[in-house]
Design an enzyme around this catalytic site. Structure first.
Site, PDB file in Angstrom:
ATOM      1  N   GLU A   1       3.650  -1.914   0.004  1.00  0.00           N
ATOM      2  CA  GLU A   1       3.800  -1.857   1.487  1.00  0.00           C
ATOM      3  C   GLU A   1       4.981  -2.666   1.583  1.00  0.00           C
ATOM      4  O   GLU A   1       5.865  -2.331   2.519  1.00  0.00           O
ATOM      5  CB  GLU A   1       2.769  -2.386   2.242  1.00  0.00           C
ATOM      6  CG  GLU A   1       1.436  -1.409   2.573  1.00  0.00           C
ATOM      7  CD  GLU A   1       0.579  -1.400   1.271  1.00  0.00           C
ATOM      8  OE1 GLU A   1       0.825  -2.166   0.281  1.00  0.00           O
ATOM      9  OE2 GLU A   1      -0.727  -0.905   1.568  1.00  0.00           O
TER      10      GLU A   1
ATOM     11  N   HIS B   1     -10.303  -5.138   6.123  1.00  0.00           N
ATOM     12  CA  HIS B   1      -9.725  -3.879   7.002  1.00  0.00           C
ATOM     13  C   HIS B   1     -10.328  -3.914   8.317  1.00  0.00           C
ATOM     14  O   HIS B   1     -10.483  -2.609   8.822  1.00  0.00           O
ATOM     15  CB  HIS B   1     -10.434  -2.821   6.050  1.00  0.00           C
ATOM     16  CG  HIS B   1     -10.073  -2.489   4.821  1.00  0.00           C
ATOM     17  ND1 HIS B   1     -10.151  -3.368   3.548  1.00  0.00           N
ATOM     18  CD2 HIS B   1      -9.283  -1.505   4.519  1.00  0.00           C
ATOM     19  CE1 HIS B   1      -9.641  -2.866   2.559  1.00  0.00           C
ATOM     20  NE2 HIS B   1      -9.067  -1.804   2.821  1.00  0.00           N
TER      21      HIS B   1
END
Lengths: 398, 321
Positions: free
Chosen positions: B56, B125
């Site tokens: 990322e 998450h």
């Protein structure tokens, strides 16, 4: 990938012709490449909107519009090329030696990282690039900027936080950008812009441009995740990108051996299959030769490469660093490490130039640097309103 | 059309209109876990719908470099929790490139991501992390509640010459609404009045807009007439719209799903206090999650996520004084 080069790489005239990628770019993307930009503070910004738009506009006649590099290293013969490299290194050396004087005078403030001793890498790589080739550098980037053609006055003024600085005084020593000369970024976060270079190379690939991206960084950056992830992506996508590591043996104050078990940066990238070579960074001819081979291959679609230049940082990590962590270099060793003295000795002995010609180049470089520093002092501070105005770019006029 | 389909339509529309637009991210060529990019690789090819490794931080930097070199990348970070990995790039590179270069560079980058709790996805998450982003000059931050805004704000974000983070909400992805086809751009920085009312103003964004509307219906049965403003964009924030409403109601509740401490609601409350203290008839009330990570266990997560009940309680608190 260690012995492919047998002679210094030279740019041929056809290399400078940009029409090929221009046509490729237009047909591939079919879009308008340039739009007017009324705000002078956004100078160059419109160019950046489409990568090499500035090259599209100015690229064909860059040699004419940039008398500093009218002939271009390698364009008119080895002797001239070597003398030009000597001149570029002198400009960098004199520039870097002027910086502490400006600092003591209170004119250049902040964190200043000088590249005295590493000029051979800057001259042997950056000066080999075309104007529209894209360059990224780090916190020790003055020399790279100078070798890429960034004007000395704009650099000095930037270090002094003045309006005539290349970034209008908003960037500073660690953040030199000059889009017109293809210098797309300099980062104070070590390794932080290696991924950006991957992105520029990706853009060139998608646009079918014959454009090379080069990113320079020190050996300290090799221990970042950015370096490893970027090498992986560049190799995976076979991008036209050359990684250039200036391995001066120190990450700030700490020797490389205290940070990693891998001595040679070239060994780090071996599993990714990059073309790679380690050279003596104090030998500008060797740097130029190795870089020329790797750059030509990357530009030609053979994938990315890494050039590791073993070099010596004469001064501290930053100006003011007491350097208690290492012994001072001896005169004899410096004589061997100094890339300028080495090229001068070799150039004269090989008959590339006379000692008189070398002295003239030295004098001209000194004069250019002194004049630039003098002119930079005349520039004013940027207006306060500029900082509010440049937080966000404005929409281009339709 | 569902919210996620609206996002998909906006992406496809932008890619058709502008060959510089590329989509990047993990699994984007396969459509991603929520199908936001489904079908794009088939229509535009893998040159423009670019699968990336699970890197990322670097991939965000690649998108920034591509943006300042001529492309208009739309980078998908699959969960906002992973934006933590890309924050250095967003904060130190993307947000500052235009400024530090004296206006030479532009970073027309869109970072699409999604956040929010309620799916039993655990603490890594489920977060709402917009506060990290709104504190950085140079970034724009968008949090759409409706499908039409998810599409329209995304279209504007792609056209914008600055880095824009678009934060979608996973719990909204499959809500259905009417969305014009082709997508109509919604300007950044303009709030929307979702419900008119006289007694109190509720400012919310993303999923909490629906909770605020439900709260308003419940309060109406108690004789309290609440106005609901969907902020839509956090940076730039439409403070004028909020002040206009507060000038009529004299009471304000700000509601978001993120942790209350250090949340964007505090910024709104403070800005309204500074600009319109004499208009307020009661202290501004904030609704946000408690100061804990998002719990996994169902009953705990349900208790954690702020919603209608908390908003109703906050509104009543403004009416006590």
């Amino acid at each position: 990938m260690t012995s492919r080069a047998t002679r210094p790489h030279r740019l041929a005239a056809k290399d400078i012709t940009l029409s090929r990628w221009r046509h490729g770019f237009k047909s591939r993307w079919g879009c308008q490449q340039n739009r007017g930009c009324a705000d002078p503070a956004d100078r160059g910004a419109t160019n950046a909107v489409l990568g090499s738009t500035w090259a599209c506009l100015r690229g064909a006649d860059w040699a004419v519009s940039n008398p500093e590099r009218a002939s271009g290293p390698g364009a008119t013969g080895e002797a001239v090329t070597a003398l030009e490299l000597l001149g570029i290194m002198w400009r960098i050396r004199f520039f870097e030696e002027e910086v502490p004087r400006l600092q003591r005078a209170g004119l250049a403030r902040g964190l200043l990282h000088l590249s005295v001793g590493q000029e051979g890498v800057a001259a042997g790589t950056c000066a080999m690039l075309r104007r529209d080739d894209l360059l990224y550098t780090g916190h020790r980037g003055h020399g790279h900027a100078i070798a890429k053609g960034v004007p000395l006055r704009g650099l000095f003024a930037e270090l002094m936080g003045r309006l005539d600085g290349v970034c209008r005084g908003l960037g500073g020593s660690m953040h030199i950008v000059d889009v017109e000369h293809g210098l797309m970024g300099a980062t104070g976060v070590v390794g932080g812009n290696i991924p950006l270079a991957v992105g520029s190379a990706m853009t060139a690939r998608l646009g079918a441009r014959e454009q090379l991206t080069v990113v320079l960084f020190g050996d300290g950056a090799v221990q970042t995740g950015y370096f490893h992830e970027s090498v992986n992506l560049a190799a995976l996508w076979r991008l036209p990108l050359v990684f250039v590591c200036e391995n001066n043996g120190f990450a700030e104050f700490t020797p490389r051996s205290a940070h990693t078990t891998v001595e040679r940066v070239c060994d780090v990238v071996a599993p990714y299959g990059l073309a790679r070579q380690t050279v003596d960074g104090s030998d500008v001819i060797a740097v130029r030769e190795a870089f020329g081979v790797l750059a030509a291959a990357a530009r030609g679609g053979e994938g990315p490469a890494l050039l590791e230049c073993l070099t010596y940082r004469l001064r501290g990590h930053y100006e003011g660093d007491a350097q208690k962590y290492r012994a001072a270099i001896s005169q004899a060793e410096w004589r061997d490490r100094d890339p300028i003295a080495r090229l001068r000795r070799r150039g004269v002995s090989e008959g590339w130039f006379t000692d008189e010609a070398a002295a003239v180049a030295e004098g001209a470089a000194k004069e250019a640097v002194d004049e630039a520093a003098r002119l930079a002092r005349e520039s004013t501070a940027p207006p306060l309103e500029l900082m509010e105005r440049l937080v966000y770019a404005q929409l281009e006029p339709a | 059309m569902t919210y996620v389909k609206a996002v998909n339509a906006a992406l496809a529309g932008a890619m058709r209109a502008d060959p510089r637009v590329v989509v990047m991210g993990e699994d984007v060529a396969e459509g991603g876990p929520y199908t936001a990019t489904a079908g794009l690789a088939e229509e535009f090819g893998r040159q423009r719908v670019i699968d990336t490794p699970i890197s990322e931080a670097t991939v965000c930097g690649v998108a920034i470099g591509a943006a300042q070199s001529g492309l208009r990348p739309v980078l998908e970070i699959m969960y906002i929790d992973f934006v933590a990995l890309a924050l250095d790039q967003l904060v130190n590179q993307a947000a500052k490139a235009h400024f530090m270069s004296g206006g030479q560079l532009r970073v027309p980058l869109v970072l699409r991501t999604q956040g929010g709790a309620g799916h039993r996805s655990g603490a890594q998450h489920s977060q709402s992390l917009e506060s990290w982003l709104v504190h950085t000059p140079g970034l724009k931050v968008v949090m759409p509640a409706r499908a039409v805004d998810a599409a329209g704000l995304l279209a504007s974000a792609i056209a914008d010459p600055n880095p824009v983070v678009v934060i979608e909400h996973k719990a909204l992805y499959f809500r259905r609404e009417d969305v014009p086809d082709p997508v109509e751009a919604v300007p950044l920085g303009v709030a929307r009045t979702a419900r008119n009312g006289r007694d109190v103003t509720i400012v919310a964004f993303s999923r909490l807009v629906y909770e605020a509307l439900e709260a308003a219906e419940q309060l109406a049965s108690e004789g309290i007439d609440a106005e609901v403003i969907d902020a839509r964009t956090l940076v730039p924030f439409d403070l004028e719209a909020v002040l206009g409403s507060v000038s009529r109601t004299g009471r304000l509740v700000v509601a978001h799903e993120a942790v209350r401490q250090g949340g964007f609601g505090a910024e709104i409350a403070s800005a309204v206090h500074e600009a319109a203290f004499d208009l307020l008839r009661a202290p501004v009330q904030r609704v946000g999650a408690r100061f804990t990570p998002v719990p996994f266990s169902g009953p705990l997560e349900d208790a954690y996520v702020p919603g209608r009940a908390e908003i109703c309680a906050a509104v009543r608190a403004t009416l006590v004084s």
